[in-house]
Design a protein around this motif. Structure first.
Motif, PDB file in Angstrom:
ATOM      1  N   TRP A 151      -0.319  -5.610   0.506  1.00 28.98           N
ATOM      2  CA  TRP A 151      -1.147  -4.767   1.371  1.00 28.98           C
ATOM      3  C   TRP A 151      -2.315  -5.548   1.964  1.00 28.98           C
ATOM      4  N   LEU A 187      -1.667   4.998  13.163  1.00 27.29           N
ATOM      5  CA  LEU A 187      -1.661   5.198  11.723  1.00 27.29           C
ATOM      6  C   LEU A 187      -0.242   5.273  11.184  1.00 27.29           C
ATOM      7  N   ALA A 188       0.677   5.856  11.961  1.00 24.78           N
ATOM      8  CA  ALA A 188       2.060   5.943  11.492  1.00 24.78           C
ATOM      9  C   ALA A 188       2.674   4.565  11.322  1.00 24.78           C
ATOM     10  N   LEU A 246       1.165   2.970   8.148  1.00 23.82           N
ATOM     11  CA  LEU A 246       1.753   3.523   6.930  1.00 23.82           C
ATOM     12  C   LEU A 246       3.168   3.008   6.710  1.00 23.82           C
ATOM     13  N   LEU A 304       2.875  -0.557   5.439  1.00 21.98           N
ATOM     14  CA  LEU A 304       2.420  -0.573   4.050  1.00 21.98           C
ATOM     15  C   LEU A 304       3.542  -0.146   3.104  1.00 21.98           C
ATOM     16  N   ALA A 305       4.305   0.861   3.497  1.00 20.99           N
ATOM     17  CA  ALA A 305       5.393   1.333   2.639  1.00 20.99           C
ATOM     18  C   ALA A 305       6.478   0.270   2.489  1.00 20.99           C
TER      19      ALA A 305
END
Length: 587
Positions: A485, A425-426, A429, A432-433
């Motif tokens: 995204w 998940l990290a 994220l 995505l960022a």
């Protein structure tokens, strides 16, 4: 201590498994070699130990299985195959990117570059590195986290003799400092020269696990190789004199000019050749690999302590460096995947090329759309003609997002030797960022460049900024970020950049028309006025400037395109969570 217990690969069709019930140990402070011919299961055993291939069995690294190791780069360094990096990335850029992912200080990059002998090649791109430099780069990547155990698949392949000496000296220094080294090789003589323990495999099964001296005594046969034009005549003379002296000797001729004598030495064979007047062009002592299951040869002149292993063994590290120095532990920080992603994006030219292409195409389309005067200003600024499903900026943002995961699966540098890309998940994220930041920058630059082009060609008076610019900006930026995204999630779910681009195009080409049909059909109730009702539901208003941006964002959400994009992102995110966040490498 590295312990492999009962490793068994999945059976293949009409063939036995590549690895069958393999159990062995690799102690710390020693170099252990996995030896066997091609197809004996050496590489398959390493892949089972690293949980890359399906199978049964357990592997413990200092008492812990791989899934329980929170920092794999700190515990295990792996070299499997070629360097899995983007060919346009430089040597230093590749290592700095991997260091960011492992939480290792950037200064460690220069240390490993010089340790493996890559000094002077830091700026070379991976696609033009010679074979030997590629292998050294793979070893540098394995050493980045200062791991305790090194697992190397034929590390000397493609290296020159001098580079092999340096490689084995480096491995010897790592073992002398208390680390564990496990490497594979097909050359039994190389294993004897450089390893302390030898694990012999044949057809995926364990043949023997023994010290290097015992391995040499039971597997290697010393012999004298003679190159002479009268090999048959010398063979008969050597056999006759050995029979007279009651010495067991075996003489074998090859190619008519090569004589191999087992059970003698150079002095005896040379004296025999001199007495019988046989010219000798080459006379040397060597060893022959007798095969994984060959018994000890009777009568062979093998020294009691095996062949001289010290003569060819590289010199280990100086005594002052034998003790393992205090290592820097990788930093536990949520910014690790973000730093990795930033260095990944900045290290390849595709990001700049896509952005430059988008700006150029958008400027040309904006000028062409503004020529007729009938195109609304938002469409002209976005360079969005009716024939395109999306404006160039949205397509470029989606492509950059798709490449963020697509390149990971095409060039899996992040977890080299540890399977596919860690879909944690990290990492998601972080991608995505970064994709959102690139999309916002690309969207702002595109609007600015298109506005400048329109004013340059048609004058500032004809192209005026409308009053509702905040809502238009929110709609525009929301579109490009949503496309970015969608590209990230699509490529992450289907593990290909093309799938990410397809996910971006799916929204305007298929989903939006279908949603418009559903929303425009006969119904008792209507969703008209959804943005205003959402604003009332979310509470009091803020500052006037923020209120305009918020109203623009709500207007985007209320449009069919916004609803379709939001639904697509939700489905892709659920698919990513369902398919990806299971038992992968940890950050």
């Amino acid at each position: 201590m590295l312990q492999a217990i009962g490793l068994t690969s999945m059976p293949r069709r009409d063939r036995p498994p590549a690895v069958d019930d393999l159990t062995f140990e690799a102690p710390p402070g020693a170099v252990t070699a996995l030896v066997g011919p091609r197809g004996s299961g050496k590489t398959a055993a390493l892949r089972l130990m690293l949980e890359l291939d399906p199978g049964r069995g357990l592997t413990y690294f200092r008492g812990r299985p791989l899934c329980r190791i929170a920092q794999p780069a700190r515990e295990i360094g792996v070299v499997l195959g070629d360097v899995p990096g983007h060919p346009s990335r430089t040597v230093r850029g590749q290592l700095r990117m991997l260091a960011a992912g492992a939480g290792v200080p950037a200064a460690r990059t220069d240390e490993v570059i010089h340790a493996v002998g890559l000094g002077g090649l830091e700026g070379r791109r991976l696609g033009v590195l010679p074979r030997g430099a590629e292998r050294r780069l793979a070893l540098a990547a394995a050493l980045l986290g200062e791991p305790h155990a090194l697992l190397l698949d034929d590390p000397g392949a493609g290296l020159s003799p001098a580079e092999r000496v340096r490689l084995h000296a480096l491995l010897r220094a790592h073992a002398d400092a208390g680390g564990t080294v496990l490497c594979t090789t097909r050359d039994a003589k190389e294993a004897v020269r450089n390893a302390d323990r030898v694990v012999t495999l044949d057809r995926g099964r364990l043949v023997a696990a023994q010290d290097a001296d015992d391995f040499a005594r039971t597997r290697l046969r010393p012999r004298v190789a003679v190159r002479t034009p009268h090999a048959a005549r010398l063979a008969a003379a050597v056999t006759q004199e050995a029979r007279a002296a009651r010495r067991p000797v075996e003489a074998v001729t090859q190619d008519g000019s090569l004589l191999l004598v087992y059970g003698g030495d150079c002095a005896q064979v040379g004296d025999t050749a001199f007495r019988h007047g046989v010219p000798v062009h080459r006379l040397t002592e060597e060893t022959e690999d007798a095969g994984p299951a060959a018994p000890e040869q009777e009568g062979a002149a093998v020294p009691a302590d095996g062949p001289d292993r010290g003569a060819d063994r590289p010199v280990s590290a100086p005594a002052g460096r034998q003790a393992r120095r205090a290592v820097r532990r990788p930093v536990r920080s949520p910014l690790r995947p973000l730093r990795y992603e930033l260095r990944r994006v900045a290290g390849i030219p595709s990001t700049g090329l896509v952005a430059a292409g988008v700006l150029a195409v958008s400027a040309v389309l904006a000028v062409l759309l503004g020529r007729g005067g009938g195109t609304p200003l938002p469409a002209a600024l976005a360079a969005w003609p009716d024939l395109l499903p999306l404006p160039p900026a949205a397509l470029g943002a989606g492509l950059l997002g798709a490449l963020s995961f697509g390149e990971e699966y095409r060039h899996p540098a992040l977890a080299a030797g540890r399977g596919a890309v860690p879909r944690r998940l990290a990492l998601l994220l972080a991608k995505l960022a970064v994709a959102a930041a690139l999309a916002l920058l690309l969207g702002a630059l595109t609007a600015g460049v298109d506005l400048a082009a329109l004013r340059l060609f048609y004058g500032a008076d004809l192209i005026a900024v409308p009053d509702n610019w905040a809502g238009m900006s929110a709609s525009w930026l929301g579109l490009v970020v949503g496309c970015a995204w969608a590209g990230v999630l699509g490529a992450g779910v289907f593990r290909a950049a093309a799938a990410g681009v397809a996910a971006v195009l799916f929204v305007p080409v298929a989903f939006v028309p279908l949603l418009r049909q559903v929303m425009s059909g006969p119904a008792v109730r209507s969703v008209a006025g959804l943005p205003s009702r959402l604003g009332e539901f979310l509470g009091p208003r803020w500052a006037p400037s923020l209120d305009r941006w918020f109203a623009g964002a709500l207007e985007v959400v209320g449009q069919p395109a916004g609803v379709a994009l939001a639904l697509t992102l939700t489905v892709l995110l659920c698919a990513y969570v369902f398919t990806g966040l299971r038992g992968q490498a940890r950050w």
